[in-house]
Design an enzyme around this catalytic site. Structure first.
Site, PDB file in Angstrom:
ATOM      1  CG  ASP A  46      -2.039   0.991   1.121  1.00  0.00           C
ATOM      2  OD1 ASP A  46      -3.198   0.557   1.152  1.00  0.00           O
ATOM      3  OD2 ASP A  46      -1.769   2.213   1.000  1.00  0.00           O
ATOM      4  N   GLY A  87     -15.764   2.691   3.688  1.00  0.00           N
ATOM      5  CA  GLY A  87     -14.359   3.100   3.688  1.00  0.00           C
ATOM      6  C   GLY A  87     -13.630   2.798   2.392  1.00  0.00           C
ATOM      7  CB  THR A  91     -10.610   5.264  -1.202  1.00  0.00           C
ATOM      8  OG1 THR A  91      -9.473   4.427  -0.957  1.00  0.00           O
ATOM      9  CG2 THR A  91     -11.109   5.844   0.112  1.00  0.00           C
ATOM     10  CG  HIS A 149      -9.559  -4.148  -8.808  1.00  0.00           C
ATOM     11  ND1 HIS A 149      -9.532  -4.534 -10.133  1.00  0.00           N
ATOM     12  CD2 HIS A 149      -9.149  -5.231  -8.106  1.00  0.00           C
ATOM     13  CE1 HIS A 149      -9.106  -5.777 -10.219  1.00  0.00           C
ATOM     14  NE2 HIS A 149      -8.867  -6.230  -8.994  1.00  0.00           N
ATOM     15  CG  HIS A 161      -8.432  -3.197  -2.042  1.00  0.00           C
ATOM     16  ND1 HIS A 161      -9.264  -2.484  -2.878  1.00  0.00           N
ATOM     17  CD2 HIS A 161      -8.339  -2.477  -0.908  1.00  0.00           C
ATOM     18  CE1 HIS A 161      -9.642  -1.383  -2.278  1.00  0.00           C
ATOM     19  NE2 HIS A 161      -9.108  -1.346  -1.063  1.00  0.00           N
ATOM     20  CG  HIS A 175      -6.786  -2.739   3.490  1.00  0.00           C
ATOM     21  ND1 HIS A 175      -6.069  -1.625   3.129  1.00  0.00           N
ATOM     22  CD2 HIS A 175      -8.048  -2.529   3.024  1.00  0.00           C
ATOM     23  CE1 HIS A 175      -6.854  -0.786   2.482  1.00  0.00           C
ATOM     24  NE2 HIS A 175      -8.068  -1.308   2.406  1.00  0.00           N
TER      25      HIS A 175
END
Ligand code: 5GP
Length: 143
Positions: free
Chosen positions: A37, A99, A101, A104, A106, A108
């Site tokens: 990230d 949350g 943004t 696509h 993903h 975390h």
């Protein structure tokens, strides 16, 4: 932003998958791609995405979901080995109010240490050489 929003082929993760935008790669296989990230919430914050063009959990196929969780588990193990955290968050946000943004899907993978606050979400860019070092160390610890 609707949960049923159409997939935008020009989102930043689609560009990373096509090699049109740079990323610090940690791992890739036929179905998934993992990379650092760029605005980490903690040292070692890694993202796992499917190659399938899905916006969020609600248009992701079952096969891609299975591939994503396998890669997320693999990356979480390597992040743990690399950074020796006290805990690891594996999280996915579907929809802007949740949350999300980047549209696509993903996961975390975020290491956590007792007594260490997380950085704000998607706020502060990390230096490229630090991200490159973290990516190569995590890659070196993949089973
Ligand atoms: P979301 O808010 O959608 O769950 O998470 C999107 C994540 O993507 C954020 O943590 C943000 O820091 C990260 N991000 C946004 N743009 C880029 C980029 O261009 N490259 C990388 N590697 N990460 C990005």
């Amino acid at each position: 932003m609707s949960l049923t929003k159409p997939y935008d082929e020009n989102n930043i993760f689609a560009k990373i998958l096509r090699g049109e935008a740079p990323a610090h790669k940690v791992y890739e296989d036929e179905h998934t791609f993992a990379f650092m990230d760029i605005m980490p919430m903690a040292e070692g914050h890694t993202l796992v995405i499917p190659r399938e063009p899905a916006v969020n959990m609600f248009d992701l196929s079952e096969a891609a979901a299975e591939a994503m969780i396998r890669t997320t588990r693999k990356v979480a193990h390597a992040v743990r080995t690399t950074f020796d955290p006290h805990g690891v968050i594996c999280a996915q946000f579907s929809g802007a109010p949740a949350g999300q943004t980047v549209f696509h899907i993903h996961f975390h993978v975020i290491p956590r240490w007792e007594g260490v606050e997380m950085n704000l979400h998607a706020r502060t860019m990390q230096e490229a050489d630090i991200l490159a070092d973290h990516a190569s160390r995590i890659t070196g610890n993949l089973a």
